[in-house]
Structure formats: C-alpha cells, structure tokens
Design an enzyme around this catalytic site. Structure first.
Site: not given
Ligand code: CP
Ligand code: NVA
Length: 299
Positions: A256, A125, A216, A122, A95, A284
């Site tokens: 999400c 997701q 989101d 993502h 990530r 997930r």
């Molecule tokens: N939806 C999602 O990716 O959640 P987290 O940021 O908690 O992993």
């Molecule tokens: N768009 C958000 C998604 C979190 C799961 C971010 O990148 O923070």
C-alpha cells in the site's frame, strides 16, 4: 444514506458496482459545484492526493483539513465538527486513529462518511488493491480462485484487504508473527464476509504458489514507540527474492506504501519485475472516484 467505513459495508454486488465505477472512464460530474471535506488526523501522501484529484475529476471542490486546524475532540467534539461540515459539503472523508470516531460521525451526519484510514480499516486502499489485481488477472471476474498472501502485521490494511479479496472470490492467506495476528473480532468479521482465509505464522508456507503477495509496514502510524520491538519480532517476515521464489510463476507483489525498504520488503522486490506498487498507488485515484460516484448515487 450510505457510508463507507469498511469494505463489507457494501454487498458483493455493490462492491462490483463500485469497482466498475472506478474502472470506467471519467465522465459523471456528480460533484459539480459541491464540496468534499477531507479531515486528516494522520499524515498522507496517496490518500490526500488521490481523493483531491478524484473530487476534481467529478467536478467538485476538495477541502483538506489538517489535524491542527480542527482538532477532533480537542477543539470541539467529533459530532460538532461533523454537523458543521455537513452545512458546506456533500460528502466527508476522514482519516482517524479510533475507528469509533467515524461511527460517531455517521451517527450525526446528513452526508456520506468515507473512511480514509482508521486504526481498524483502510477500505479505499483495498478497493485500489482489487483494481490492481484485476488489471493483472483478466478483470475482477478473473480473480475468482486466485490466491493472495499477506505477510506481516495483522493491521488495518490486512483486514480490509482480506475482506475485499475474499468478496471477489480470492482465497486469502495471512502470515504474521505470534501476537500480531488479526484480532478475533477482525477475523470474525472477515469470516462473516464469506472469505476463505487461512492464518499462519509461516511466511514460506503461506506464499507457496500464491498469485499475489502483499505486505505493509510493521509499525503503523501511531505505533512509533513500538518500532524497535516490532523490528525484532518481525524478523523473518521480510518479503525478499527468496520468499518470492516460492510463489506462482506469474505472481505479483503489492504494497500500500509508504514502504520501509529492508524491513517488510527488500529493495529488490519493491523495484523488481513483479512489483505493481506504482500502478497500485495510481489506482487509489480510480478507486476513490468509483467510491465517490457510487456513494453520491446512493445518498
Ligand atoms: N497507502 C496510503 O494510504 O498512503 P498514505 O498514507 O500516503 O495516504
Ligand atoms: N498500516 C499503515 C498503513 C499506511 C497507509 C498505517 O496505518 O500506518
């Protein structure tokens, strides 16, 4: 060697295979005695937990690495970290902020690289989102011809969702305020994936008759300094009961998570009868398992 940095790294038939692997009962122990490194530059609840449990279900050992422990391009380069981890692990998830870090990992990796969220995409997701829609509308085959509307920021989640939903035959509408649209290159990528997409600044028109409404956060991780300005510029884009009243009778609501109640979604919608967000969060883990099984089969 296959990697998963974005949903369209898979062909349509491969995407269906990954989804089928995710929907199947847990059985293959394709990670028996092997490790998966999970590198995080940003916080996570769902992604870390779902990935760790998916690895455990497949007989493997997940090793989560916090940002202060490795320091991509801080303590050592992305390439050096990747080559080191390849000596211990059969697969690596990351990530990151810059998507290019994932591409650099791919450039030197001898094991599959999985995007666990970047500023651009993502995909894990989006796989879970499709599993959730499929649960609702008669399987993946039942999604063709259904409509999905995303309301909010044209961000990483919006891009991967649009690609995935379009690849399974859904029509996609995206409503964003001016200045928060998908970028031209993101839009080109969505269109290149064969997606029927319509972009607008009118959330009411966008949700008319929709089978699913998705939102989101307005401020993604790394954009915290823009939160006040964004709150003002996203006024009118809250998914609330008024907005949901224009959708189809059997519509569902997806997010999400994490959610900011009272900003992108009202408490009533998030907790209401159309909301499928907890099932979506659970999916997930199934989506992650599907992706891991498929990637290990295609090394
Ligand atoms: N939806 C999602 O990716 O959640 P987290 O940021 O908690 O992993
Ligand atoms: N768009 C958000 C998604 C979190 C799961 C971010 O990148 O923070």
């Amino acid at each position: 060697m296959r990697h998963l940095l974005e949903v369209d790294d898979l062909s349509r038939s491969e995407l269906l295979e990954v989804l089928a692997c995710g929907a199947a009962p847990v059985s293959p122990k394709c990670l028996e005695g092997q490790g998966m490194a999970l590198l995080f530059e940003k916080p996570s609840a769902r992604t870390r937990n779902s990935m760790e449990m998916a690895v455990v279900q497949l007989g493997g050992h997940p090793l989560t690495i916090r940002p202060d422990e490795v320091g991509l391009d801080v303590r050592e380069t992305v390439e050096d970290v990747t080559r080191t981890l390849c000596g211990y692990h059969s697969i690596i998830g990351a990530r990151v902020f810059e998507h290019s870090k994932l591409e650099r990992m791919v450039g030197v990796s001898s094991v599959p690289i999985v995007n666990m969220l970047s500023d651009e995409a993502h995909p894990l997701q989006a796989l879970a989102d499709i599993l959730t829609l499929a649960d609702e509308f008669g399987g993946v085959a039942g999604l063709a011809g259904r409509s999905l509307t995303y309301v909010g920021d044209g961000n990483n989640v919006a891009r991967s969702l649009a690609i995935a939903a379009g690849m399974v035959g859904m029509s996609v509408r995206i409503a964003t305020p001016a200045g928060y649209e998908l970028s031209q290159s993101d839009l080109a990528r969505v269109v290149a994936a064969g997606v029927d997409i319509d972009c607008t600044r009118d959330p009411v028109a966008a949700v008319a008759g929709a089978d699913a409404v998705y939102t989101d956060v307005w401020t993604s991780m790394g954009q915290e300094a823009e939160a006040v300005r964004r709150r003002a510029e996203f006024a009118g884009f809250t998914v609330d009961d008024d907005l949901m009243s224009g959708t189809s009778a059997e519509s569902i609501f997806l997010h999400c998570l994490p959610a900011h109640r009272g900003e992108e979604v009202s408490d009533a919608v998030l907790e209401g009868p159309r909301s499928r967000v907890w099932r979506q969060a659970t999916n997930r883990m199934h989506a992650a398992r599907g992706a891991l099984v498929w990637l290990m089969e295609h090394r």
